[in-house]
Write an enzyme that holds these catalytic residues in place. Sequence first.
Site, PDB file in Angstrom:
ATOM      1  N   HIS A 139       7.752  59.581  72.518  1.00  0.00           N
ATOM      2  CA  HIS A 139       6.400  60.059  72.807  1.00  0.00           C
ATOM      3  C   HIS A 139       6.000  61.139  71.813  1.00  0.00           C
ATOM      4  O   HIS A 139       6.834  61.674  71.083  1.00  0.00           O
ATOM      5  CB  HIS A 139       6.300  60.579  74.251  1.00  0.00           C
ATOM      6  N   HIS A 187      -0.390  61.948  80.359  1.00  0.00           N
ATOM      7  CA  HIS A 187       0.579  61.809  79.263  1.00  0.00           C
ATOM      8  C   HIS A 187       1.225  60.437  79.344  1.00  0.00           C
ATOM      9  O   HIS A 187       1.417  59.880  80.433  1.00  0.00           O
ATOM     10  CB  HIS A 187       1.644  62.898  79.337  1.00  0.00           C
ATOM     11  N   CYS A 236      -0.531  61.575  72.313  1.00  0.00           N
ATOM     12  CA  CYS A 236       0.365  60.695  73.083  1.00  0.00           C
ATOM     13  C   CYS A 236      -0.187  59.280  73.229  1.00  0.00           C
ATOM     14  O   CYS A 236       0.521  58.296  72.943  1.00  0.00           O
ATOM     15  CB  CYS A 236       0.661  61.319  74.443  1.00  0.00           C
TER      16      CYS A 236
END
Length: 347
Positions: free
Chosen positions: A322, A310, A262
Site C-alpha cells: 500500500h 484507505h 493509496c
Amino acid sequence: MGAHRRPRQRATGGGRARTAATITLAGAATATGLGVGTGHADPQPTAAQVRAKVDKLYQEAEVATEKYNGAKEKADAAEQRLEDLRDEAARKEDRLNSAREALGSVAAAQYRSGGLDPALQLALSSDPDRYLDGAAFAERAGSRQQAEVGRVRKELREIEQLRGAARVEVSSLKSRRAELKRHRETVTGKLESARRLLSRLTTEERADVGDRASRSAPGPRESLSASAQAPNSRAAAAVAYAYQKLGSPYVWGATGPNAFDCSGLTQAAYRAAGVSLPRTTYAQIDAGRRVPRSELLPGDLVFFYSGISHVGIYVGNGQMIHAPNPSAPVRVAPVDEMPFAGATRVV
C-alpha cells in the site's frame, strides 16, 4: 481608662486583620508563583504521543484526499461532458449554416426571376427562429422549401437544447471546482499540522514514525510466489505491478506512474492488468465481489477504517502492498496494521 481601652482594642483588632491579610496575600502569592512555574512549562508530548497525533492527522488527511479524488473525478467528467456538448453544438451549427446557404441559393434564384417566396426570407432574417414561428409562413412554403425550413428549425431547436445543457454543466463544473478547493485546503492543512508535529521529534524518532511496518524489502521470490497464488492472470499482473512500485513516494492525488496515493496505487495496478477501477476507496470497495478476510488471495483489495478511507492490495501471508502516507513510500505491511473494514476481489 475606658478611653484608653478602646484605642488598644482597635489596635489589636487591626493587627489581627493586617496579619490575616498578610498571610492571605502571601499564600496567594505562593500559589500564584507555583501556578506560573507550572503553567508556562507545558509538558512536551512524548514521541509516542506525537506519533499517535500524526497518525490521526494522516488518517484525516486521507479521508479528505479521497473526497478530493471523488470531486476531481466528477469535475473531470463534467468538463468532458461540457467539451462534448460544445463539439456537438459546433457540428450542428455547421449543418445549420449549410441549410441556410441552401435556402439562400434558392432565394437568390427566385429574386432574380422576379419574386421571393416568403419561406426563403428565412435565409435573410437576422432572427430566423422568431421568423419560423409564424404559422402563415409554413402554410405558404412549397414542399421542398418546407423540408429545408424544417431542417433549419430542427437544428436551431437542438442547438438551443445543447446550449442549455452546456449551461448546466458549466454550473456543475464551478460547484465541483469549489468542492475541490475545499478538500485541497483540508488535506494541506492536515499535512502541515503533521509536519509541524514531526519537527519536534529527533531524526531517529521521525524515521520511526514512517517505518513501523516491515523493514525488510521483499525479494523476487516473494513477488513470484504472490503472483502464482493469485486467482487469475489479471490479479497476478496487478500484484506484480504493485511489487514493481515498492519505494515509490506517496503523493496525495497521484495515480502514478512514479508516485501514488493509496487508491491511486490500486487503480494503477489494475489498470496495468487491463482492468478499470474507480478512483476512490469508497467506490473501489464496490468494484468487485466482497470476500471475507479468511479467504483473501493475492490481488484482492483490502480496505481500512470505518469510512473506507484507505486501501491496499493483498499479496498473501497476511501482508499487503500500500501507499501509507507522506511519511513513508509504497511498501509491504501487515494487513492488521490498521482497522480492517472489508475486502473485494476485483476479477
